[in-house]
Design an enzyme around this catalytic site. Structure first.
Site, PDB file in Angstrom:
ATOM      1  N   HIS A  99      28.563 -13.969  20.600  1.00 24.71           N
ATOM      2  CA  HIS A  99      27.777 -14.785  19.668  1.00 24.71           C
ATOM      3  C   HIS A  99      28.677 -15.650  18.821  1.00 24.71           C
ATOM      4  O   HIS A  99      29.809 -15.278  18.519  1.00 24.71           O
ATOM      5  CB  HIS A  99      26.896 -13.907  18.776  1.00 24.71           C
ATOM      6  CG  HIS A  99      27.645 -12.800  18.097  1.00 24.71           C
ATOM      7  ND1 HIS A  99      27.950 -11.615  18.733  1.00 24.71           N
ATOM      8  CD2 HIS A  99      28.157 -12.708  16.848  1.00 24.71           C
ATOM      9  CE1 HIS A  99      28.618 -10.835  17.906  1.00 24.71           C
ATOM     10  NE2 HIS A  99      28.769 -11.475  16.751  1.00 24.71           N
ATOM     11  N   HIS A 101      28.789 -17.476  15.113  1.00 22.79           N
ATOM     12  CA  HIS A 101      28.157 -17.504  13.785  1.00 22.79           C
ATOM     13  C   HIS A 101      28.166 -18.935  13.245  1.00 22.79           C
ATOM     14  O   HIS A 101      29.219 -19.586  13.229  1.00 22.79           O
ATOM     15  CB  HIS A 101      28.964 -16.671  12.784  1.00 22.79           C
ATOM     16  CG  HIS A 101      28.987 -15.204  13.024  1.00 22.79           C
ATOM     17  ND1 HIS A 101      28.171 -14.338  12.346  1.00 22.79           N
ATOM     18  CD2 HIS A 101      29.736 -14.441  13.857  1.00 22.79           C
ATOM     19  CE1 HIS A 101      28.430 -13.090  12.746  1.00 22.79           C
ATOM     20  NE2 HIS A 101      29.381 -13.129  13.657  1.00 22.79           N
TER      21      HIS A 101
HETATM   22  P1  5GP Z   1      29.912  -9.606  14.529  1.00 22.27           P
HETATM   23  O1  5GP Z   1      30.357  -8.703  13.409  1.00 22.27           O
HETATM   24  O2  5GP Z   1      29.821  -8.842  15.850  1.00 22.27           O
HETATM   25  O3  5GP Z   1      30.704 -10.882  14.666  1.00 22.27           O
HETATM   26  O4  5GP Z   1      28.456 -10.093  14.157  1.00 22.27           O
HETATM   27  C1  5GP Z   1      27.316  -9.365  14.442  1.00 22.27           C
HETATM   28  C2  5GP Z   1      26.206  -9.931  13.573  1.00 22.27           C
HETATM   29  O5  5GP Z   1      24.974  -9.494  14.087  1.00 22.27           O
HETATM   30  C3  5GP Z   1      26.290  -9.473  12.119  1.00 22.27           C
HETATM   31  O6  5GP Z   1      26.454 -10.611  11.280  1.00 22.27           O
HETATM   32  C4  5GP Z   1      24.956  -8.767  11.886  1.00 22.27           C
HETATM   33  O7  5GP Z   1      24.392  -9.046  10.634  1.00 22.27           O
HETATM   34  C5  5GP Z   1      24.088  -9.304  13.004  1.00 22.27           C
HETATM   35  N1  5GP Z   1      23.064  -8.373  13.453  1.00 22.27           N
HETATM   36  C6  5GP Z   1      23.245  -7.064  13.792  1.00 22.27           C
HETATM   37  N2  5GP Z   1      22.079  -6.527  14.189  1.00 22.27           N
HETATM   38  C7  5GP Z   1      21.149  -7.514  14.116  1.00 22.27           C
HETATM   39  C8  5GP Z   1      19.739  -7.554  14.387  1.00 22.27           C
HETATM   40  O8  5GP Z   1      19.112  -6.574  14.801  1.00 22.27           O
HETATM   41  N3  5GP Z   1      19.119  -8.739  14.173  1.00 22.27           N
HETATM   42  C9  5GP Z   1      19.777  -9.844  13.743  1.00 22.27           C
HETATM   43  N4  5GP Z   1      19.068 -10.968  13.566  1.00 22.27           N
HETATM   44  N5  5GP Z   1      21.104  -9.837  13.464  1.00 22.27           N
HETATM   45  C10 5GP Z   1      21.769  -8.687  13.651  1.00 22.27           C
END
Ligand code: 5GP
Ligand code: ZN
Length: 139
Positions: A99, A101
């Site tokens: 993903h 951001h």
């Molecule tokens: P990472 O830390 O892997 O770069 O980002 C993962 C992101 O996914 C985090 O910012 C977190 O808030 C988001 N996230 C985790 N679970 C969910 C969910 O169930 N729904 C949504 N919309 N975002 C999620």
């Protein structure tokens, strides 16, 4: 349900606030809302992160980013934006479906600190490092 939260969101098995969808890409609001409008852009193909991604999936994913980022910026009236991607836990990845951001920024004093420390470079070391990386890119 799979054990991947984002695959479940793609399948509509977990609710999400979608902002963009086509056959290959989905964008939806991040649940954490680091700043208002914080959005995630994901490929529909399940891939762990960019370190695992094919060129064609990367082309698809990143081709959508400017349009969605501009839409977030306009809708949220945000003067600036950080576009961030974390790969593997040490780098802060917590969801293992790739993903990007989109984090709209409204002020330099919003408590978000994304900085890179400047070190005095040793060009000898940098040159060797660049050559090692260049070799791997060619491999
Ligand atoms: P990472 O830390 O892997 O770069 O980002 C993962 C992101 O996914 C985090 O910012 C977190 O808030 C988001 N996230 C985790 N679970 C969910 C969910 O169930 N729904 C949504 N919309 N975002 C999620
Ligand atoms: Zn997935």
């Amino acid at each position: 349900m799979t054990d991947c939260i984002f695959c479940n969101i793609i399948a509509g098995e977990i609710p999400s606030c979608k902002v963009y969808e086509d056959q290959e890409v989905l964008a939806f609001l991040d649940i954490s809302q680091t700043t208002p409008g914080h959005t995630l852009v994901i490929p529909k193909e399940h891939v762990r992160n960019i370190l695992d991604m094919s060129e064609s999936t990367a082309s698809v994913l990143f081709s959508r980013v400017p349009k969605i980022a501009r839409a977030v910026q306009k809708a949220m009236d945000a003067p600036a934006m950080n576009i961030i991607n974390n790969n593997e836990p040490i780098a802060g990845q917590t969801v293992f479906h790739a993903h990007v951001h989109l984090v709209p920024r409204y002020s330099e004093n919003d408590g978000i600190n994304i900085t890179y420390s400047v070190h005095e470079p040793d060009f000898n070391i940098l040159g060797k490092m660049a050559e090692q990386i260049a070799q791997e890119v060619r491999a």
